[in-house]
Motif scaffolding. Structure first.
Motif, PDB file in Angstrom:
ATOM      1  N   ILE A   2       0.865  -1.176   0.000  1.00 32.51           N
ATOM      2  CA  ILE A   2       0.000   0.000   0.000  1.00 32.51           C
ATOM      3  C   ILE A   2       0.904   1.230   0.000  1.00 32.51           C
ATOM      4  O   ILE A   2       1.678   1.444   0.933  1.00 32.51           O
ATOM      5  CB  ILE A   2      -0.916   0.009   1.234  1.00 32.51           C
ATOM      6  CG1 ILE A   2      -1.759  -1.267   1.296  1.00 32.51           C
ATOM      7  CG2 ILE A   2      -1.807   1.251   1.240  1.00 32.51           C
ATOM      8  CD1 ILE A   2      -2.393  -1.504   2.651  1.00 32.51           C
ATOM      9  N   THR A  25      -1.700  -0.992  -4.274  1.00 29.33           N
ATOM     10  CA  THR A  25      -2.677   0.094  -4.132  1.00 29.33           C
ATOM     11  C   THR A  25      -1.943   1.378  -3.810  1.00 29.33           C
ATOM     12  O   THR A  25      -1.038   1.391  -2.969  1.00 29.33           O
ATOM     13  CB  THR A  25      -3.669  -0.202  -2.990  1.00 29.33           C
ATOM     14  OG1 THR A  25      -4.315  -1.454  -3.220  1.00 29.33           O
ATOM     15  CG2 THR A  25      -4.721   0.892  -2.884  1.00 29.33           C
ATOM     16  N   VAL A  50      -8.092   0.728   3.545  1.00 27.12           N
ATOM     17  CA  VAL A  50      -7.343  -0.177   2.668  1.00 27.12           C
ATOM     18  C   VAL A  50      -6.578  -1.202   3.495  1.00 27.12           C
ATOM     19  O   VAL A  50      -6.555  -2.388   3.165  1.00 27.12           O
ATOM     20  CB  VAL A  50      -6.390   0.619   1.752  1.00 27.12           C
ATOM     21  CG1 VAL A  50      -5.523  -0.321   0.924  1.00 27.12           C
ATOM     22  CG2 VAL A  50      -7.182   1.546   0.830  1.00 27.12           C
ATOM     23  N   VAL A  51      -5.963  -0.759   4.586  1.00 26.98           N
ATOM     24  CA  VAL A  51      -5.246  -1.683   5.471  1.00 26.98           C
ATOM     25  C   VAL A  51      -6.210  -2.730   6.028  1.00 26.98           C
ATOM     26  O   VAL A  51      -5.914  -3.931   6.049  1.00 26.98           O
ATOM     27  CB  VAL A  51      -4.559  -0.909   6.617  1.00 26.98           C
ATOM     28  CG1 VAL A  51      -4.024  -1.870   7.682  1.00 26.98           C
ATOM     29  CG2 VAL A  51      -3.417  -0.052   6.064  1.00 26.98           C
ATOM     30  N   GLN A  54      -7.110  -5.764   3.750  1.00 24.70           N
ATOM     31  CA  GLN A  54      -6.080  -6.667   3.244  1.00 24.70           C
ATOM     32  C   GLN A  54      -6.313  -8.106   3.708  1.00 24.70           C
ATOM     33  O   GLN A  54      -6.627  -8.346   4.867  1.00 24.70           O
ATOM     34  CB  GLN A  54      -4.694  -6.210   3.707  1.00 24.70           C
ATOM     35  CG  GLN A  54      -4.281  -4.855   3.175  1.00 24.70           C
ATOM     36  CD  GLN A  54      -4.227  -4.807   1.671  1.00 24.70           C
ATOM     37  OE1 GLN A  54      -3.418  -5.465   1.038  1.00 24.70           O
ATOM     38  NE2 GLN A  54      -5.120  -4.008   1.080  1.00 24.70           N
ATOM     39  N   GLU A  55      -6.119  -9.044   2.801  1.00 20.29           N
ATOM     40  CA  GLU A  55      -6.265 -10.456   3.142  1.00 20.29           C
ATOM     41  C   GLU A  55      -4.942 -11.071   3.579  1.00 20.29           C
ATOM     42  O   GLU A  55      -4.924 -12.194   4.096  1.00 20.29           O
ATOM     43  CB  GLU A  55      -6.841 -11.217   1.947  1.00 20.29           C
ATOM     44  CG  GLU A  55      -8.258 -10.765   1.588  1.00 20.29           C
ATOM     45  CD  GLU A  55      -8.840 -11.557   0.434  1.00 20.29           C
ATOM     46  OE1 GLU A  55      -8.125 -12.414  -0.135  1.00 20.29           O
ATOM     47  OE2 GLU A  55     -10.018 -11.315   0.094  1.00 20.29           O
ATOM     48  N   THR A  56      -3.848 -10.372   3.341  1.00 19.85           N
ATOM     49  CA  THR A  56      -2.529 -10.796   3.818  1.00 19.85           C
ATOM     50  C   THR A  56      -1.975  -9.703   4.725  1.00 19.85           C
ATOM     51  O   THR A  56      -2.573  -8.631   4.864  1.00 19.85           O
ATOM     52  CB  THR A  56      -1.571 -11.042   2.638  1.00 19.85           C
ATOM     53  OG1 THR A  56      -1.472  -9.830   1.863  1.00 19.85           O
ATOM     54  CG2 THR A  56      -2.078 -12.169   1.746  1.00 19.85           C
ATOM     55  N   PRO A  58      -0.553  -6.576   5.908  1.00 24.10           N
ATOM     56  CA  PRO A  58      -0.405  -5.332   5.149  1.00 24.10           C
ATOM     57  C   PRO A  58       0.996  -4.736   5.278  1.00 24.10           C
ATOM     58  O   PRO A  58       1.610  -4.762   6.347  1.00 24.10           O
ATOM     59  CB  PRO A  58      -1.452  -4.407   5.777  1.00 24.10           C
ATOM     60  CG  PRO A  58      -1.685  -4.956   7.137  1.00 24.10           C
ATOM     61  CD  PRO A  58      -1.481  -6.427   7.049  1.00 24.10           C
ATOM     62  N   GLY A 215       1.585  -6.234  10.816  1.00 24.21           N
ATOM     63  CA  GLY A 215       1.741  -5.334   9.686  1.00 24.21           C
ATOM     64  C   GLY A 215       3.111  -4.698   9.712  1.00 24.21           C
ATOM     65  O   GLY A 215       3.810  -4.703  10.730  1.00 24.21           O
TER      66      GLY A 215
END
Length: 242
Positions: A2, A25, A50-51, A54-56, A58, A215
């Protein structure tokens, strides 16, 4: 990845030249004139969303340390209760009452642990990180007010070679000026006597090995100048550590 191409509320042009790959992104926002805290909140609200989506794990890359507020907010919106390990040559625990420069970029860690929540935390819905779950590593340029605060705070300081991470999950925040400036050109606020890039990478990888890193937030605290291989390689190695 991101990508948030800002230094505070200033849109940066050219920072992407230091990225090792195209971001997944890029987050931008139309920021209204006026109060800087409202401008930052408008941008960080978008980053946090957006964070949170996330599916993984971030990875956030930006031009300053205050974007960490959005990263932690996003993790909280995703249901995580996180601490923070903060790599930085500076303390980032100034306040509006103690700063001599007025630079907001010297305050994000203090904001994360609960200082003046009305400035931005309440606008984002950011819950304060308990001081005892915040770790400062590599700081060597501290103002007297920061030294005074850290002397009594439960926030812990460590050498980057001997970090004891907080309980539970945590965000790893890396201001790349933690690295000695002889290895990293173009820093806005260089501080000598820092660790090598390899030492930083070793420390981050050890934290990742705990299995509790929620993260990674990377602050590229230099003015864009067309890109540099040393900086690009360091960002690539940090992102690959996850």
């Amino acid at each position: 990845m991101i990508f948030v191409p800002y230094h505070l509320d200033e849109r940066l042009s050219g920072l992407e030249a230091d990225l090792p790959a195209a971001p997944g992104t890029t987050v931008t926002a139309e920021l209204a004139e006026g109060d800087v805290w409202a401008r930052l909140a408008a941008l960080y609200d978008r980053v946090a969303d957006v964070v949170a989506a996330q599916e993984t794990t971030p990875i956030v890359v930006s031009g300053d340390c205050t974007v960490s507020l959005a990263a932690v907010t996003g993790l909280q919106r995703a249901g995580e209760d996180v601490g923070v390990v903060w790599f930085d040559a500076h303390g980032d625990v100034q306040t509006l009452e103690t700063t001599t420069s007025g630079y907001i970029g010297g305050m994000p860690l203090r904001l994360l642990v609960g200082y003046r929540r009305e400035l931005i935390a309440e606008r984002l819905g950011l819950r304060a990180v308990p001081e005892e779950r915040a770790v400062l590593a590599g700081a060597r340029d501290l103002d007297p007010a920061e030294i005074e605060y850290l002397a009594t705070a439960t926030l812990v300081q460590y050498n980057i070679n001997a970090i004891r991470p907080p309980d539970g999950k945590f965000l790893v925040h890396v201001d790349l000026d933690v690295v000695d400036p002889t290895e990293l050109p173009g820093l806005m606020y260089p501080v000598g006597g820092g660790p090598s890039a390899d030492a930083l990478l070793t420390s981050v990888r050890e934290l990742v090995a705990t299995g509790r890193v929620a993260g990674l937030d990377i602050a590229c605290t230099w003015r864009p100048d067309g890109g540099n291989a040393q900086r690009r390689n360091l960002i690539a190695a940090l992102t690959k550590s996850l």
